[in-house]
Every structure is written in C-alpha cells, then in structure tokens.
Design a protein around this motif. Structure first.
Motif, PDB file in Angstrom:
ATOM      1  N   ALA A 273      70.692  19.502  69.578  1.00 17.93           N
ATOM      2  CA  ALA A 273      70.915  20.894  69.993  1.00 17.93           C
ATOM      3  C   ALA A 273      71.381  21.750  68.820  1.00 17.93           C
ATOM      4  O   ALA A 273      70.926  22.891  68.647  1.00 17.93           O
ATOM      5  N   ARG A 274      72.269  21.206  67.998  1.00 17.79           N
ATOM      6  CA  ARG A 274      72.770  21.941  66.825  1.00 17.79           C
ATOM      7  C   ARG A 274      71.634  22.199  65.833  1.00 17.79           C
ATOM      8  O   ARG A 274      71.468  23.307  65.324  1.00 17.79           O
ATOM      9  N   CYS A 275      70.810  21.182  65.594  1.00 19.57           N
ATOM     10  CA  CYS A 275      69.663  21.331  64.690  1.00 19.57           C
ATOM     11  C   CYS A 275      68.736  22.430  65.209  1.00 19.57           C
ATOM     12  O   CYS A 275      68.293  23.300  64.443  1.00 19.57           O
TER      13      CYS A 275
ATOM     14  N   ILE B 285      59.383  25.076  66.225  1.00 16.77           N
ATOM     15  CA  ILE B 285      60.781  25.525  66.190  1.00 16.77           C
ATOM     16  C   ILE B 285      61.021  26.499  67.336  1.00 16.77           C
ATOM     17  O   ILE B 285      62.022  26.409  68.054  1.00 16.77           O
ATOM     18  N   LEU B 286      60.099  27.432  67.518  1.00 18.71           N
ATOM     19  CA  LEU B 286      60.220  28.409  68.593  1.00 18.71           C
ATOM     20  C   LEU B 286      60.262  27.728  69.955  1.00 18.71           C
ATOM     21  O   LEU B 286      61.112  28.044  70.797  1.00 18.71           O
ATOM     22  N   LEU B 287      59.364  26.798  70.191  1.00 14.15           N
ATOM     23  CA  LEU B 287      59.297  26.132  71.490  1.00 14.15           C
ATOM     24  C   LEU B 287      60.544  25.301  71.775  1.00 14.15           C
ATOM     25  O   LEU B 287      60.923  25.116  72.929  1.00 14.15           O
ATOM     26  N   HIS B 288      61.193  24.805  70.732  1.00  7.40           N
ATOM     27  CA  HIS B 288      62.414  24.015  70.899  1.00  7.40           C
ATOM     28  C   HIS B 288      63.660  24.880  70.972  1.00  7.40           C
ATOM     29  O   HIS B 288      64.743  24.371  71.270  1.00  7.40           O
TER      30      HIS B 288
ATOM     31  N   VAL C  12      61.391  35.884  60.890  1.00  5.18           N
ATOM     32  CA  VAL C  12      60.603  36.830  61.671  1.00  5.18           C
ATOM     33  C   VAL C  12      61.074  38.264  61.430  1.00  5.18           C
ATOM     34  O   VAL C  12      60.259  39.182  61.287  1.00  5.18           O
ATOM     35  N   GLU C  13      62.375  38.456  61.350  1.00  2.00           N
ATOM     36  CA  GLU C  13      62.913  39.799  61.101  1.00  2.00           C
ATOM     37  C   GLU C  13      62.515  40.320  59.725  1.00  2.00           C
ATOM     38  O   GLU C  13      62.270  41.512  59.553  1.00  2.00           O
ATOM     39  N   GLU C  14      62.438  39.417  58.752  1.00  2.00           N
ATOM     40  CA  GLU C  14      62.103  39.830  57.382  1.00  2.00           C
ATOM     41  C   GLU C  14      60.603  39.929  57.133  1.00  2.00           C
ATOM     42  O   GLU C  14      60.149  40.813  56.409  1.00  2.00           O
ATOM     43  N   SER C  15      59.825  39.018  57.733  1.00  2.00           N
ATOM     44  CA  SER C  15      58.410  38.902  57.361  1.00  2.00           C
ATOM     45  C   SER C  15      57.437  38.976  58.520  1.00  2.00           C
ATOM     46  O   SER C  15      56.227  38.880  58.299  1.00  2.00           O
TER      47      SER C  15
ATOM     48  N   ALA D 124      66.419  27.816  65.038  1.00  2.00           N
ATOM     49  CA  ALA D 124      66.079  29.067  65.717  1.00  2.00           C
ATOM     50  C   ALA D 124      66.663  30.259  64.964  1.00  2.00           C
ATOM     51  O   ALA D 124      65.989  31.288  64.810  1.00  2.00           O
ATOM     52  N   ALA D 125      67.882  30.125  64.480  1.00  2.00           N
ATOM     53  CA  ALA D 125      68.497  31.211  63.712  1.00  2.00           C
ATOM     54  C   ALA D 125      67.711  31.473  62.427  1.00  2.00           C
ATOM     55  O   ALA D 125      67.487  32.630  62.036  1.00  2.00           O
ATOM     56  N   ALA D 126      67.273  30.410  61.779  1.00  2.00           N
ATOM     57  CA  ALA D 126      66.477  30.570  60.553  1.00  2.00           C
ATOM     58  C   ALA D 126      65.133  31.223  60.868  1.00  2.00           C
ATOM     59  O   ALA D 126      64.673  32.104  60.127  1.00  2.00           O
ATOM     60  N   LEU D 127      64.509  30.814  61.968  1.00  2.00           N
ATOM     61  CA  LEU D 127      63.233  31.420  62.357  1.00  2.00           C
ATOM     62  C   LEU D 127      63.420  32.895  62.678  1.00  2.00           C
ATOM     63  O   LEU D 127      62.604  33.729  62.276  1.00  2.00           O
TER      64      LEU D 127
END
Length: 167
Positions: free
Chosen positions: A32-34, A68-71, A46-49, A39-42
């Motif tokens: 869950a932590r991973c 990553i999104l689906l998880h 997404v916000e930048e690019s 998700a935060a990195a994604l």
C-alpha cells in the motif's frame, strides 16, 4: 521519466509477489505504501507533462504508468487520467486498451457497470458489465479477448496456481 515509471511498477510487482508468498499485515502495508508513493509520483508527472503517452515515454513506460494508475487508491487521479488517456487514444498517442482499463477501473469504483469487463471480483467473477450483449464487440475493438476467452484464461491461471501450491 520513462525509467522511473518502469522501475516503480517493477518495485510494485516485487512487493506484490512477496505479499502473496508471505501474506500478512506488514506486507500489505508495504504494498500500500509503495502504491501510494507511486501514485503521488504519477500525479506529479501528469501535472508537469500530461499523460505519459507511448509517444512521450515509450510503450513500456506508458504501460507502466497505466499499471501505477490502476493500482492507485486515488479516484480523483484515476478520473483525471482516464480523461487524459481517452484524449491520447483519440490522437493516436496511446493504445485503446489503456482507455478500456482506465474506464473500467473508474466505473467499478464509482459503482457503475463497466463497459469492457476488465475488472473481476476477488472470487473471479466480472463486476457488472454495461450492455453485456455488446461487451465482446467493445473488447475486441480495443484489442481485448472476448469475455469467454478471458474467463477461460483466468481459470487456467488459477489451475496452475493450485497445482503449484499442492506440489
């Protein structure tokens, strides 16, 4: 960016495999932590690019971003990215199958029938499907197997797991 996405989903996979072998609260927390960090990195990417399309980061990394999104346990992120993915598909920058998975994940989390039937319950049954008579045509149009073929493949995977577990 591409390497980061691929590395992140690989780490998720390693932790998930460990959690399946050694089930317990500690392993579930690690997974869950991973996934939360991924998700935060994604979200930042997404916000930048924008959505990391195959054109932008390559097919492998774009698929890693989808995984990553689906998880992710973040419906707002999933909804925003679903729309970005759909736009990318329309521009020919992302495979249609990505939009199908993102759409179904959002539908299930919103308590709505899924258009493509890609989400299954823990018991191996598909979550409710919108227009079941048309689902196979929608699936094939985006590059998925028919529902019957998918369910057969899932049954075979389950049989292999059971035979390995009893060996």
């Amino acid at each position: 960016m591409a390497r980061e996405l691929v590395d992140r989903i690989a780490q998720d996979g390693r932790l998930t495999t460990q959690a399946q072998r050694l089930p317990g609260a500690q392993m579930r927390r690690r997974v869950a932590r991973c996934r939360a960090v991924n998700a935060a990195a994604l979200r930042e990417i997404v916000e930048e690019s924008g959505w990391p399309t195959a054109e932008l980061v390559g097919e492998e990394a774009s698929t890693a971003a989808l995984m990553i999104l689906l998880h992710a346990d973040d419906l707002a992120l999933k909804l925003a990215c679903r729309d970005l993915i759909t736009d990318a598909v329309e521009r020919g920058q992302c495979p249609p199958i990505h939009a199908a998975y993102a759409t179904d994940h959002c539908a299930v989390e919103l308590g709505r029938p899924q258009p493509y039937g890609t989400r299954y319950t823990p018991l191996g049954r598909p979550y409710p499907v919108a227009d079941p008579d048309g689902v196979d045509a929608r699936r094939v149009a985006v590059g998925l197997r028919t529902m019957a073929a998918e369910q057969q493949a899932l049954a075979e995977i389950q049989l292999r797991r059971l035979s390995r577990a009893s060996a």
